[in-house]
Design a protein around this motif. Structure first.
Motif, short mmCIF file in Angstrom:
data_model
loop_
_atom_site.label_atom_id
_atom_site.label_comp_id
_atom_site.label_asym_id
_atom_site.label_seq_id
_atom_site.Cartn_x
_atom_site.Cartn_y
_atom_site.Cartn_z
N GLY A 194 42.80 29.14 34.21
CA GLY A 194 43.14 30.02 35.33
C GLY A 194 42.68 31.44 35.09
N LEU A 195 42.87 31.95 33.89
CA LEU A 195 42.43 33.30 33.56
C LEU A 195 40.92 33.41 33.63
N GLU A 196 40.23 32.36 33.22
CA GLU A 196 38.77 32.40 33.22
C GLU A 196 38.19 32.39 34.64
N HIS A 197 38.98 32.02 35.62
CA HIS A 197 38.53 32.09 37.01
C HIS A 197 38.66 33.51 37.56
N GLY A 198 39.25 34.42 36.76
CA GLY A 198 39.32 35.81 37.17
C GLY A 198 40.70 36.38 37.35
N ALA A 199 41.75 35.59 37.09
CA ALA A 199 43.11 36.10 37.22
C ALA A 199 43.40 37.12 36.11
N ASP A 200 44.27 38.08 36.40
CA ASP A 200 44.69 39.06 35.41
C ASP A 200 45.93 38.59 34.65
N ASP A 201 46.72 37.79 35.31
CA ASP A 201 48.01 37.39 34.74
C ASP A 201 48.39 36.04 35.34
N TYR A 202 49.39 35.40 34.77
CA TYR A 202 49.84 34.12 35.31
C TYR A 202 51.31 33.91 35.00
N LEU A 203 51.93 33.06 35.79
CA LEU A 203 53.29 32.57 35.53
C LEU A 203 53.28 31.07 35.75
N THR A 204 53.98 30.36 34.88
CA THR A 204 54.07 28.91 35.05
C THR A 204 55.36 28.57 35.78
N LYS A 205 55.27 27.56 36.65
CA LYS A 205 56.44 27.10 37.39
C LYS A 205 57.26 26.15 36.52
N PRO A 206 58.60 26.20 36.64
CA PRO A 206 59.38 27.17 37.42
C PRO A 206 59.42 28.53 36.73
N PHE A 207 59.54 29.58 37.52
CA PHE A 207 59.55 30.93 36.96
C PHE A 207 60.74 31.69 37.51
N ALA A 208 61.14 32.73 36.80
CA ALA A 208 62.24 33.59 37.24
C ALA A 208 61.71 34.61 38.23
#
Length: 233
Positions: free
Chosen positions: A96-110
Motif C-alpha cells: 500500500g505504501l509503495e502505491h504512494g500512500a503516506d500512512d496507513y491504518l489496518t482494520k479494525p482501527f480506533a
C-alpha cells in the motif's frame, strides 16, 4: 481539535457504515468531510478539487484503492494520503505504501487514532515554512515544499519531503528507525517496515544508483545516516 479554516477530508470507503462513522467522527473533530463509496466517483471528485487529506480503503469497487492512490498522487504530489486496509500482513501494508500512500491504518482501527493521524498530517502540511536552505547539492524551498538535487527538482510525496528535510537537518548523524517514526511519522509506536519503504522510495528519487546509495546510507543495526558529499564505494 481543528478550528481554523476547517480542512477538507475526502473519505473513500465502500462500507457505508464505516464511511458514516468515520465521517461523523471527523466532523466532530472539526473537519469538513466528503465521502464516496467507490474509486471511480472519488477520482471524479479529486479532479474537481483536491482535498487537504485523502483517506481511502484499498478494496474499492470500480477503481481500486491502489489505483486511486496512484491517480491522486499523480495529480497532487504533496497530498497527504492515509490508506485503510483489512489486509494486515506486513507485505500488504508495504504494498500500500509503495502505491504512494503516506500512512496507513489496518482494520479494525480506533477512531481516535485515525483523527490523530489526520491531525498530524494537517499540522505538518500547514506549518509555517522556514527559510530556504541548501546542504551540498540539495536545495530546499519550504514555501513550495520542493527539493532539488543539483538544480533539478525532485518530485516527492509529503512524507518523503518531510523525511528528506529531517535528514538534511541532521547531516552526518545516525538516526534510528524509532527516531524517524517519532519525529517524522508522528508515531509513538508502529511498524518499522514503514520506515524501510519510505527510505527505499526516497533513494529511488535522490540517488544516482539507488541500490548503491552515496547520500542516504544504512548503518547496520542502528539506522540511517545522511551525507551531503556522497560516499563513493
Amino acid at each position: 481539535m481543528v478550528t481554523a479554516s476547517r480542512p477538507r477530508v475526502l473519505v473513500v470507503e465502500d462500507d457505508r457504515t464505516v464511511l458514516t462513522v468515520v465521517g461523523d467522527y471527523l466532523r466532530q473533530a472539526g473537519y469538513r468531510v466528503a465521502g464516496h463509496t467507490d474509486g471511480g466517483s472519488a477520482l471524479a471528485a479529486l479532479r474537481e478539487r483536491i482535498p487537504d487529506v485523502l483517506i481511502l480503503d484499498r478494496m474499492l469497487p470500480v477503481l481500486s484503492g491502489d489505483e486511486l492512490c496512484r491517480e491522486a498522487r499523480a495529480m497532487a504530489q504533496h497530498l497527504p494520503i492515509l490508506m485503510l486496509t483489512a489486509l494486515d500482513r506486513v507485505d500488504d501494508r508495504i504494498e500500500g505504501l509503495e502505491h504512494g500512500a503516506d500512512d496507513y491504518l489496518t482494520k479494525p482501527f480506533a477512531l481516535r487514532e485515525l483523527v490523530l493521524r489526520v491531525d498530524a498530517m494537517v499540522r505538518r502540511a500547514s506549518a509555517a515554512p522556514a527559510a530556504a536552505f541548501g546542504v551540498g547539492p540539495f536545495g530546499v524551498d519550504p514555501v513550495r515544499r520542493r527539493v532539488s538535487v543539483d538544480g533539478r527538482e525532485v518530485p516527492l510525496t509529503a512524507r518523503e519531503y518531510e523525511l528528506l528535510v529531517y535528514l538534511l537537518q541532521n547531516p552526518g548523524r545516525t538516526v534510528t528507525r524509532d527516531e524517524i517514526m517519532r519525529e517524522v511519522l508522528g508515531w509513538s509506536h508502529g511498524d518499522p517496515s514503514t520506515v524501510t519503504v519510505h527510505i527505499r522510495r526516497l533513494r529511488e528519487k535522490i540517488e544516482p544508483e539507488p541500490h548503491d546509495p552515496r547520500h542516504l546510507l544504512t548503518v547496520w543495526g542502528e539506522g540511517y545516516r545522511f551525507t551531503a558529499k556522497g560516499v563513493r564505494r
